[in-house]
Design an enzyme around this catalytic site. Sequence first.
Site, PDB file in Angstrom:
ATOM      1  CB  SER A   1       5.368  -3.150   5.227  1.00 56.22           C
ATOM      2  OG  SER A   1       6.130  -2.411   4.313  1.00 56.22           O
TER       3      SER A   1
ATOM      4  NE  ARG B   1       2.823   2.224   7.019  1.00 57.44           N
ATOM      5  CZ  ARG B   1       3.488   3.202   6.410  1.00 57.44           C
ATOM      6  NH1 ARG B   1       3.396   4.449   6.838  1.00 57.44           N
ATOM      7  NH2 ARG B   1       4.223   2.941   5.345  1.00 57.44           N
TER       8      ARG B   1
ATOM      9  CD  GLU C   1       2.228  -1.353   7.599  1.00 55.65           C
ATOM     10  OE1 GLU C   1       3.449  -1.140   7.577  1.00 55.65           O
ATOM     11  OE2 GLU C   1       1.477  -1.118   6.641  1.00 55.65           O
TER      12      GLU C   1
HETATM   13  N1  LIG Z   1       2.756   2.747   2.311  1.00 53.15           N
HETATM   14  C1  LIG Z   1       2.521   1.748   1.516  1.00 53.15           C
HETATM   15  O1  LIG Z   1       3.217   1.584   0.551  1.00 53.15           O
HETATM   16  C2  LIG Z   1       1.406   0.798   1.775  1.00 53.15           C
HETATM   17  C3  LIG Z   1       0.560   1.047   2.816  1.00 53.15           C
HETATM   18  N2  LIG Z   1      -0.477   0.215   3.102  1.00 53.15           N
HETATM   19  C4  LIG Z   1      -1.317   0.533   4.256  1.00 53.15           C
HETATM   20  O2  LIG Z   1      -2.530  -0.143   4.223  1.00 53.15           O
HETATM   21  C5  LIG Z   1      -3.644   0.752   4.147  1.00 53.15           C
HETATM   22  C6  LIG Z   1      -4.614  -0.034   3.326  1.00 53.15           C
HETATM   23  O3  LIG Z   1      -5.672   0.744   2.933  1.00 53.15           O
HETATM   24  P1  LIG Z   1      -7.058   0.136   2.573  1.00 53.15           P
HETATM   25  O4  LIG Z   1      -6.961  -0.977   1.605  1.00 53.15           O
HETATM   26  O5  LIG Z   1      -7.858   1.321   2.251  1.00 53.15           O
HETATM   27  O6  LIG Z   1      -7.535  -0.426   3.994  1.00 53.15           O
HETATM   28  P2  LIG Z   1      -7.947  -1.898   4.409  1.00 53.15           P
HETATM   29  O7  LIG Z   1      -9.148  -2.295   3.630  1.00 53.15           O
HETATM   30  O8  LIG Z   1      -6.776  -2.788   4.386  1.00 53.15           O
HETATM   31  O9  LIG Z   1      -8.396  -1.606   5.894  1.00 53.15           O
HETATM   32  C7  LIG Z   1      -7.468  -1.476   6.958  1.00 53.15           C
HETATM   33  C8  LIG Z   1      -8.213  -0.946   8.178  1.00 53.15           C
HETATM   34  O10 LIG Z   1      -8.500   0.434   7.986  1.00 53.15           O
HETATM   35  C9  LIG Z   1      -9.715   0.750   8.610  1.00 53.15           C
HETATM   36  N3  LIG Z   1     -10.557   1.483   7.637  1.00 53.15           N
HETATM   37  C10 LIG Z   1     -10.543   1.427   6.280  1.00 53.15           C
HETATM   38  N4  LIG Z   1     -11.456   2.268   5.755  1.00 53.15           N
HETATM   39  C11 LIG Z   1     -12.056   2.873   6.815  1.00 53.15           C
HETATM   40  C12 LIG Z   1     -13.083   3.859   6.945  1.00 53.15           C
HETATM   41  N5  LIG Z   1     -13.708   4.385   5.886  1.00 53.15           N
HETATM   42  N6  LIG Z   1     -13.432   4.241   8.196  1.00 53.15           N
HETATM   43  C13 LIG Z   1     -12.845   3.699   9.300  1.00 53.15           C
HETATM   44  N7  LIG Z   1     -11.872   2.783   9.236  1.00 53.15           N
HETATM   45  C14 LIG Z   1     -11.487   2.380   8.021  1.00 53.15           C
HETATM   46  C15 LIG Z   1     -10.367  -0.526   9.112  1.00 53.15           C
HETATM   47  O11 LIG Z   1     -10.107  -0.592  10.508  1.00 53.15           O
HETATM   48  P3  LIG Z   1     -11.072  -1.390  11.560  1.00 53.15           P
HETATM   49  O12 LIG Z   1     -10.947  -2.845  11.198  1.00 53.15           O
HETATM   50  O13 LIG Z   1     -10.464  -1.032  12.854  1.00 53.15           O
HETATM   51  O14 LIG Z   1     -12.439  -0.857  11.336  1.00 53.15           O
HETATM   52  C16 LIG Z   1      -9.569  -1.604   8.396  1.00 53.15           C
HETATM   53  O15 LIG Z   1      -9.389  -2.765   9.166  1.00 53.15           O
HETATM   54  C17 LIG Z   1      -3.028   1.970   3.562  1.00 53.15           C
HETATM   55  O16 LIG Z   1      -3.724   3.103   3.739  1.00 53.15           O
HETATM   56  C18 LIG Z   1      -1.675   1.960   4.285  1.00 53.15           C
HETATM   57  O17 LIG Z   1      -1.725   2.366   5.621  1.00 53.15           O
HETATM   58  C19 LIG Z   1      -0.709  -0.901   2.384  1.00 53.15           C
HETATM   59  C20 LIG Z   1       0.101  -1.249   1.352  1.00 53.15           C
HETATM   60  C21 LIG Z   1       1.227  -0.429   0.978  1.00 53.15           C
HETATM   61  C1  LIG Z   2       4.702  -0.898   1.808  1.00 51.19           C
HETATM   62  C2  LIG Z   2       4.450  -0.185   2.882  1.00 51.19           C
HETATM   63  O1  LIG Z   2       5.171   0.964   3.215  1.00 51.19           O
HETATM   64  C3  LIG Z   2       6.587   0.997   3.027  1.00 51.19           C
HETATM   65  C4  LIG Z   2       6.914   2.136   2.085  1.00 51.19           C
HETATM   66  O2  LIG Z   2       6.402   1.849   0.795  1.00 51.19           O
HETATM   67  C5  LIG Z   2       8.458   2.292   1.993  1.00 51.19           C
HETATM   68  C6  LIG Z   2       8.869   3.531   1.217  1.00 51.19           C
HETATM   69  O3  LIG Z   2       8.617   4.680   1.954  1.00 51.19           O
HETATM   70  O4  LIG Z   2       9.012   2.443   3.329  1.00 51.19           O
HETATM   71  C7  LIG Z   2       8.725   1.385   4.226  1.00 51.19           C
HETATM   72  O5  LIG Z   2       9.194   0.101   3.767  1.00 51.19           O
HETATM   73  P1  LIG Z   2      10.747  -0.259   3.888  1.00 51.19           P
HETATM   74  O6  LIG Z   2      11.311   0.403   5.089  1.00 51.19           O
HETATM   75  O7  LIG Z   2      10.883  -1.733   3.795  1.00 51.19           O
HETATM   76  O8  LIG Z   2      11.341   0.490   2.620  1.00 51.19           O
HETATM   77  P2  LIG Z   2      11.582   0.071   1.090  1.00 51.19           P
HETATM   78  O9  LIG Z   2      11.585   1.337   0.297  1.00 51.19           O
HETATM   79  O10 LIG Z   2      10.672  -1.009   0.690  1.00 51.19           O
HETATM   80  O11 LIG Z   2      13.066  -0.479   1.175  1.00 51.19           O
HETATM   81  C8  LIG Z   2      14.131   0.412   1.491  1.00 51.19           C
HETATM   82  C9  LIG Z   2      15.385   0.013   0.742  1.00 51.19           C
HETATM   83  O12 LIG Z   2      15.914  -1.172   1.337  1.00 51.19           O
HETATM   84  C10 LIG Z   2      16.432  -2.019   0.344  1.00 51.19           C
HETATM   85  N1  LIG Z   2      15.936  -3.386   0.533  1.00 51.19           N
HETATM   86  C11 LIG Z   2      14.643  -3.607   0.960  1.00 51.19           C
HETATM   87  C12 LIG Z   2      14.201  -4.890   1.171  1.00 51.19           C
HETATM   88  C13 LIG Z   2      15.069  -5.951   0.959  1.00 51.19           C
HETATM   89  O13 LIG Z   2      14.742  -7.137   1.167  1.00 51.19           O
HETATM   90  N2  LIG Z   2      16.327  -5.697   0.529  1.00 51.19           N
HETATM   91  C14 LIG Z   2      16.766  -4.434   0.300  1.00 51.19           C
HETATM   92  O14 LIG Z   2      17.905  -4.259  -0.078  1.00 51.19           O
HETATM   93  C15 LIG Z   2      16.059  -1.454  -1.012  1.00 51.19           C
HETATM   94  O15 LIG Z   2      17.237  -0.958  -1.593  1.00 51.19           O
HETATM   95  C16 LIG Z   2      15.131  -0.302  -0.712  1.00 51.19           C
HETATM   96  O16 LIG Z   2      15.417   0.800  -1.503  1.00 51.19           O
HETATM   97  C17 LIG Z   2       7.235   1.264   4.384  1.00 51.19           C
HETATM   98  N3  LIG Z   2       6.938   0.190   5.309  1.00 51.19           N
HETATM   99  C18 LIG Z   2       6.911   0.409   6.631  1.00 51.19           C
HETATM  100  C19 LIG Z   2       6.597  -0.782   7.476  1.00 51.19           C
HETATM  101  O17 LIG Z   2       7.110   1.503   7.146  1.00 51.19           O
HETATM  102  C20 LIG Z   2       3.389  -0.502   3.830  1.00 51.19           C
HETATM  103  O18 LIG Z   2       3.264   0.203   4.835  1.00 51.19           O
HETATM  104  O19 LIG Z   2       2.637  -1.487   3.587  1.00 51.19           O
END
Ligand SMILES: NC(=O)C1=CN([C@@H]2O[C@H](COP(=O)(O)OP(=O)(O)OC[C@H]3O[C@@H](n4cnc5c(N)ncnc54)[C@H](OP(=O)(O)O)[C@@H]3O)[C@@H](O)[C@H]2O)C=CC1
Ligand SMILES: C=C(O[C@H]1[C@H](O)[C@@H](CO)O[C@H](OP(=O)(O)OP(=O)(O)OC[C@H]2O[C@@H](n3ccc(=O)[nH]c3=O)[C@H](O)[C@@H]2O)[C@@H]1NC(C)=O)C(=O)O
Length: 259
Positions: free
Chosen positions: A160, A111, A242
């Site tokens: 997260s 991240r 994060e």
């Molecule tokens: N894995 C998951 O399930 C989830 C992951 N996320 C994370 O959040 C991110 C959110 O994305 P998004 O909505 O697009 O970003 P955001 O609009 O939330 O921006 C986050 C930061 O990314 C930087 N950024 C975004 N676009 C650009 C660009 N074109 N060039 C340079 N810097 C950029 C900026 O940094 P600065 O302010 O430093 O310029 C900004 O502050 C995901 O990519 C992921 O990492 C979010 C939700 C769930």
């Molecule tokens: C949502 C983000 O990314 C997520 C990404 O979607 C998931 C899946 O890969 O793994 C990370 O979450 P996480 O470690 O909490 O994983 P999750 O898949 O949400 O949860 C893992 C497991 O824990 C259990 N779980 C989770 C939360 C809770 O309150 N209780 C529970 O029981 C669930 O069974 C679930 O299956 C990333 N977060 C980080 C900080 O690494 C984000 O970065 O914004």
Amino acid sequence: MGVGSNLIVRDGGLRAVVIRLGRGFNGIEIDGNTVIAGAAALDAHVAKKAADAGLDLTFLRTIPGSIGGAVRMNAGCYGTYTADHFIWAEVVTRTGEIMRLGPEDLQFQYRQTAWPEGAVLIRAAFEASEGVPEELHARMQEQLAKRDETQPTKDRTAGSTFRNPAGFSSTGRADDSHDLKAWKVIDDAGMRGAMRGGAQMSPKHSNFLVNTGEASADDLESLGEEVRKRVFQNSGIELEWEIMRVGEPAPAKAKLADK
Ligand SMILES: NC(=O)C1=CN([C@@H]2O[C@H](COP(=O)(O)OP(=O)(O)OC[C@H]3O[C@@H](n4cnc5c(N)ncnc54)[C@H](OP(=O)(O)O)[C@@H]3O)[C@@H](O)[C@H]2O)C=CC1
Ligand SMILES: C=C(O[C@H]1[C@H](O)[C@@H](CO)O[C@H](OP(=O)(O)OP(=O)(O)OC[C@H]2O[C@@H](n3ccc(=O)[nH]c3=O)[C@H](O)[C@@H]2O)[C@@H]1NC(C)=O)C(=O)O
């Protein structure tokens, strides 16, 4: 910014120019096993278009952000990260120069990246292995269902809240250990469901900070800080945000803080 999926803008706003790339930057091109996507392209669209072409970028399907945010933050899901597919990124620097950066420049970590100060991503290239389109689409449906089951996807959150102290995202596999996951240490500190104003640590997934309706940025951030404090007192672990927080507190609060 991308689509704001990972941002809290403080109540006093931001005294700065915010660059949000629009439609001219959301193209998705496919050339052999390479997918080139604009910074404004949504992660989910890139995953679907790649799958239609028989290429596997399925991990992007459940991430609610854009390619700019994905590269900048090394987004990942279920064991795969942006870094695993990344080839190059094209950025514009503060002096208006267009540069191409490789993985050695960005030094991807969990991240985070070594992002050059002020650089704006325009587009990025990813390498993808081949797959059968129907199977790739089916896998994405499974991951969406899993995410809906385990995360509060219908609520207003920024994903997260804290990085996992384990240093990686959950893989979704049965043998994944939860001991050092943020949700677990928050739970152990008794903060699941905790509220401040309109902000709540989600009862469904305790590492998600929910705006239940009228939460101010201050409600959200101060509840997050309270969680960090309680987790530290309970387990000695210092959670790292994060979610990116930008801007200034509301004027009244700023005045009090100055005194
Ligand atoms: N894995 C998951 O399930 C989830 C992951 N996320 C994370 O959040 C991110 C959110 O994305 P998004 O909505 O697009 O970003 P955001 O609009 O939330 O921006 C986050 C930061 O990314 C930087 N950024 C975004 N676009 C650009 C660009 N074109 N060039 C340079 N810097 C950029 C900026 O940094 P600065 O302010 O430093 O310029 C900004 O502050 C995901 O990519 C992921 O990492 C979010 C939700 C769930
Ligand atoms: C949502 C983000 O990314 C997520 C990404 O979607 C998931 C899946 O890969 O793994 C990370 O979450 P996480 O470690 O909490 O994983 P999750 O898949 O949400 O949860 C893992 C497991 O824990 C259990 N779980 C989770 C939360 C809770 O309150 N209780 C529970 O029981 C669930 O069974 C679930 O299956 C990333 N977060 C980080 C900080 O690494 C984000 O970065 O914004």
